[in-house]
Design an enzyme around this catalytic site. Structure first.
Site, mmCIF file in Angstrom:
data_model
loop_
_atom_site.group_PDB
_atom_site.id
_atom_site.type_symbol
_atom_site.label_atom_id
_atom_site.label_comp_id
_atom_site.label_asym_id
_atom_site.label_seq_id
_atom_site.Cartn_x
_atom_site.Cartn_y
_atom_site.Cartn_z
ATOM 1 N N GLU A 90 -14.991 -36.359 19.035
ATOM 2 C CA GLU A 90 -13.706 -36.249 18.342
ATOM 3 C C GLU A 90 -13.597 -37.342 17.289
ATOM 4 O O GLU A 90 -13.762 -38.519 17.596
ATOM 5 C CB GLU A 90 -12.568 -36.385 19.348
ATOM 6 C CG GLU A 90 -11.221 -36.168 18.714
ATOM 7 C CD GLU A 90 -10.077 -36.224 19.710
ATOM 8 O OE1 GLU A 90 -10.032 -37.179 20.507
ATOM 9 O OE2 GLU A 90 -9.229 -35.316 19.687
ATOM 10 N N VAL A 147 -10.228 -43.462 28.217
ATOM 11 C CA VAL A 147 -9.132 -44.041 28.998
ATOM 12 C C VAL A 147 -8.647 -43.043 30.048
ATOM 13 O O VAL A 147 -8.433 -43.388 31.215
ATOM 14 C CB VAL A 147 -7.970 -44.471 28.066
ATOM 15 C CG1 VAL A 147 -6.780 -44.968 28.869
ATOM 16 C CG2 VAL A 147 -8.443 -45.541 27.092
ATOM 17 N N GLY A 148 -8.489 -41.791 29.637
ATOM 18 C CA GLY A 148 -7.952 -40.767 30.543
ATOM 19 C C GLY A 148 -8.819 -40.574 31.782
ATOM 20 O O GLY A 148 -8.312 -40.456 32.901
ATOM 21 N N GLY A 197 -4.125 -39.316 25.489
ATOM 22 C CA GLY A 197 -4.905 -40.311 24.749
ATOM 23 C C GLY A 197 -6.380 -39.958 24.791
ATOM 24 O O GLY A 197 -6.744 -38.784 24.921
ATOM 25 N N SER A 198 -7.206 -40.978 24.713
ATOM 26 C CA SER A 198 -8.645 -40.736 24.594
ATOM 27 C C SER A 198 -9.256 -40.311 25.927
ATOM 28 O O SER A 198 -8.715 -40.586 26.999
ATOM 29 C CB SER A 198 -9.345 -42.010 24.114
ATOM 30 O OG SER A 198 -9.355 -42.961 25.163
ATOM 31 N N ASN A 199 -10.408 -39.669 25.836
ATOM 32 C CA ASN A 199 -11.124 -39.261 27.052
ATOM 33 C C ASN A 199 -11.580 -40.453 27.876
ATOM 34 O O ASN A 199 -11.542 -40.412 29.104
ATOM 35 C CB ASN A 199 -12.340 -38.421 26.683
ATOM 36 C CG ASN A 199 -11.958 -36.978 26.536
ATOM 37 O OD1 ASN A 199 -11.196 -36.640 25.650
ATOM 38 N ND2 ASN A 199 -12.444 -36.134 27.424
ATOM 39 N N CYS A 216 -4.992 -34.065 18.523
ATOM 40 C CA CYS A 216 -6.059 -33.579 19.402
ATOM 41 C C CYS A 216 -6.283 -32.092 19.205
ATOM 42 O O CYS A 216 -7.298 -31.549 19.619
ATOM 43 C CB CYS A 216 -5.762 -33.921 20.857
ATOM 44 S SG CYS A 216 -4.201 -33.299 21.405
ATOM 45 N N LYS A 240 5.738 -45.935 28.876
ATOM 46 C CA LYS A 240 5.057 -46.930 28.043
ATOM 47 C C LYS A 240 4.573 -46.233 26.770
ATOM 48 O O LYS A 240 3.577 -45.524 26.776
ATOM 49 C CB LYS A 240 3.844 -47.528 28.781
ATOM 50 C CG LYS A 240 3.092 -48.545 27.924
ATOM 51 C CD LYS A 240 1.637 -48.576 28.275
ATOM 52 C CE LYS A 240 0.669 -48.938 27.176
ATOM 53 N NZ LYS A 240 1.058 -49.088 25.822
ATOM 54 N N GLU A 248 -3.973 -35.498 29.096
ATOM 55 C CA GLU A 248 -4.284 -34.698 27.917
ATOM 56 C C GLU A 248 -5.147 -35.559 27.018
ATOM 57 O O GLU A 248 -4.717 -36.637 26.596
ATOM 58 C CB GLU A 248 -2.999 -34.298 27.180
ATOM 59 C CG GLU A 248 -2.275 -33.127 27.797
ATOM 60 C CD GLU A 248 -3.111 -31.867 27.846
ATOM 61 O OE1 GLU A 248 -4.000 -31.688 26.992
ATOM 62 O OE2 GLU A 248 -2.897 -31.073 28.779
ATOM 63 N N GLN A 255 -8.567 -47.315 13.397
ATOM 64 C CA GLN A 255 -8.717 -45.870 13.243
ATOM 65 C C GLN A 255 -9.423 -45.541 11.932
ATOM 66 O O GLN A 255 -10.305 -44.679 11.886
ATOM 67 C CB GLN A 255 -7.330 -45.214 13.310
ATOM 68 C CG GLN A 255 -7.354 -43.701 13.470
ATOM 69 C CD GLN A 255 -8.076 -43.245 14.714
ATOM 70 O OE1 GLN A 255 -8.126 -43.961 15.716
ATOM 71 N NE2 GLN A 255 -8.696 -42.082 14.653
HETATM 72 C C1 UN1 Z 1 0.346 -30.166 18.004
HETATM 73 O O1 UN1 Z 1 -0.734 -29.652 17.744
HETATM 74 O O2 UN1 Z 1 1.339 -29.985 17.279
HETATM 75 O O3 UN1 Z 1 -1.910 -35.603 20.983
HETATM 76 C C2 UN1 Z 1 0.541 -30.979 19.208
HETATM 77 C C3 UN1 Z 1 -2.043 -34.488 20.477
HETATM 78 C C4 UN1 Z 1 -1.636 -33.292 21.293
HETATM 79 C C5 UN1 Z 1 -0.427 -32.634 20.756
HETATM 80 C C6 UN1 Z 1 -0.693 -31.715 19.628
HETATM 81 N N1 UN1 Z 1 -1.426 -33.711 22.663
HETATM 82 O O4 UN1 Z 1 -2.472 -34.376 19.350
#
Ligand code: UN1
Length: 484
Positions: free
Chosen positions: A385, A232-233, A228-230, A284, A175, A250, A331
């Site tokens: 963030e 949701v994660g 995605g975001s903390n 991120c 998705k 992540e 955003q």
């Molecule tokens: C990067 O720094 O090139 O969603 C990759 C993000 C990370 C990936 C960063 N999971 O920004």
């Protein structure tokens, strides 16, 4: 006319069963609809899960090197299309053309790496404590896996999640983020043309509340990988692991750079600008806090302001643009909201700080690259963030003070230090609470062959990319084989 994109289910390109669609808007010029996509419901994702279940036995039975060969072919196809795919990526996500093409080529590298990884799906042999016993392990796929990917790396992240899953013999339901789904359609097309069997990879666009939730809760989905975001994660992790499936998340970052007094100021500024501002800070791994030794803090800040103010913000598809727009209105508002919060908390704006308006800027979601000074660790802009082109400069006196500041956040994804001091460098590597550490380099960036992920609130622990990713998508079978 905007192209009408479809879901990819069981090897067929199909609309949502309801016929509903949503629009994919160019954030650089919101009068442009880049594409329309199925607004899928549960019935669509259920069909995709069923297709993945049906495809599983044959895909699992295919030799891993044969699976790898398909990936290798897809790498060649995608590489030939890198210009076109990069252009679409820029139009739907907003990052600049070199960034869009660069991300596409990163996905080519991912295809190449995981094509090779097919021949390295090794197990281990052990000396058995029993006579005439061959004791060994094999890695087996989990089954159907669900992938939920973000808009900020709309082709690289789908690739780095799907490819290790596929090469290990899993089948996939992907998705992609609704803000930038065309890039993952390009990935699916390359794999399809390379000969990926129907149902092996399925792509379903639509809202998280329908598509994402079904992937999280459906017992046929044995693992879920999310970026995605903390907020949701964290919820997703609880839901998926709560039903006994594997989950990898992540999430955010609040990445520091420490600049020691011996640093080359120009070099330090360059890598802070790159880390904080490129891709409009929507990574991120973006740099958000810079701790600079007091003796060079003024020189550093002056040069940083100069470079930041000189950045060319605009439509990412125009030659010469360095910083594209924010991905959407939400955003943009969130970034501007954080700038307001910073001001109200007593931080000072040293550069930027406003929405860009007038002329072509009125067509999209542009924000000035922004530098804050006077930031204290307890401020929200130092803790949360922002996911935008905003960086805070914090002078320090002692190394311990900088270390404490760098670690004083709930995140732990990436960090950097700028210095030639070997002693301090190793001390930094040892003490920094992040999963990625850069020395004399920007905080962003990820090579395909090494583990990627963070400490603390940034990740759930299991690493992505490289061989580490294969661990997540496999389970180990230990075999005791007696031959007497
Ligand atoms: C990067 O720094 O090139 O969603 C990759 C993000 C990370 C990936 C960063 N999971 O920004």
């Amino acid at each position: 006319m905007a192209e009408a994109y479809q879901n990819y289910i069981g090897g067929e390109w199909v609309d949502a069963q309801s016929g509903a669609v949503f629009e994919n808007i160019n954030p650089a010029d919101i009068s442009e609809t880049v594409g329309t996509h199925p607004e899928s419901g549960r019935e669509d994702v259920l069909a995709a899960i069923r297709a993945a279940e049906e495809a599983l036995p044959a895909w699992r039975a295919m030799s891993a090197p044969a699976r790898g060969k398909i990936l290798f072919k897809a790498a060649q196809i995608l590489e030939e299309r890198a210009e076109e795919v990069g252009r679409d990526l820029t139009r739907e996500e907003g990052k600049t053309l070199p960034e869009g093409k660069g991300e596409t080529l990163r996905s080519v590298e991912l295809l190449e790496w995981y094509a090779g990884e097919a021949r390295r799906l090794t197990g281990e042999t052990y000396p058995s404590g029993q006579p005439n016993t061959f004791l060994y392990t094999v890695k087996e796929p989990l089954g159907v896996v669900g992938l939920i990917t973000p808009w900020n790396f709309p082709i690289a992240i789908p690739a780095w999640k799907a490819l290790p899953a596929l090469v290990a013999g899993n089948t996939v339901v992907l998705k992609p983020a609704s803000l930038a789904p065309i890039s993952s359609v390009h990935l699916a097309r390359a794999l399809e043309e390379a000969g990926l069997p129907p149902g092996t990879l399925n792509l379903v666009t639509g809202p998280g509340s329908a598509v994402g939730d079904e992937l999280a809760m459906n017992p046929a989905v044995k693992a879920v990988s999310f970026t995605g975001s903390n907020a949701v994660g964290t919820r997703l992790y609880g839901a998926v692991t709560g039903r006994g499936a594997k989950c990898q998340c992540e999430m955010g970052g609040k990445n520091p750079v420490i600049v020691l007094k011996d640093a080359d100021v120009e070099k330090a500024v360059d890598l802070v600008v790159a880390g904080a501002m490129w891709s409009t800070g929507q990574k991120c791994t973006a740099t958000s806090r810079v701790f600079v030794h007091r003796s060079i803090a003024q020189a550093f800040t002056d040069l940083l302001i100069e470079e930041v103010e000189a950045l060319k913000v605009g439509d990412g598809s125009k030659e010469g643009t360095q910083i594209g727009p924010a991905v959407d209105e939400r955003q943009l508002k969130s970034i501007l909201g954080y700038i307001e919060i910073g001001k109200n908390e007593g931080a000072e704006i040293a550069a930027g700080g406003r929405r860009l308006t007038g002329g072509d800027y009125d067509k999209g979601y542009y924000v000035e690259p922004t530098v804050f000074t006077g930031v204290r660790s307890n401020m929200r802009i130092a803790q949360e963030e922002i996911f935008g082109p905003v960086v805070a400069v914090v002078p320090f006196e002692t190394f311990d003070e900088a270390m404490d500041g760098a670690n004083d956040v709930e995140y732990g994804l990436s960090a950097s230090i700028v210095t030639g001091d070997l002693q301090r460098t190793f001390e930094y590597i040892d003490r920094i609470e992040t999963g990625l550490v850069h020395v004399n380099a920007q905080t962003a960036g990820a090579e395909v062959q090494v583990p990627f992920g963070g400490y603390k609130g940034s990740s759930t622990g299991t690493r992505e990319q490289g061989s580490a990713a294969v661990e997540f998508y496999t389970q180990i079978k230990t075999v005791y084989l007696h031959f007497d």
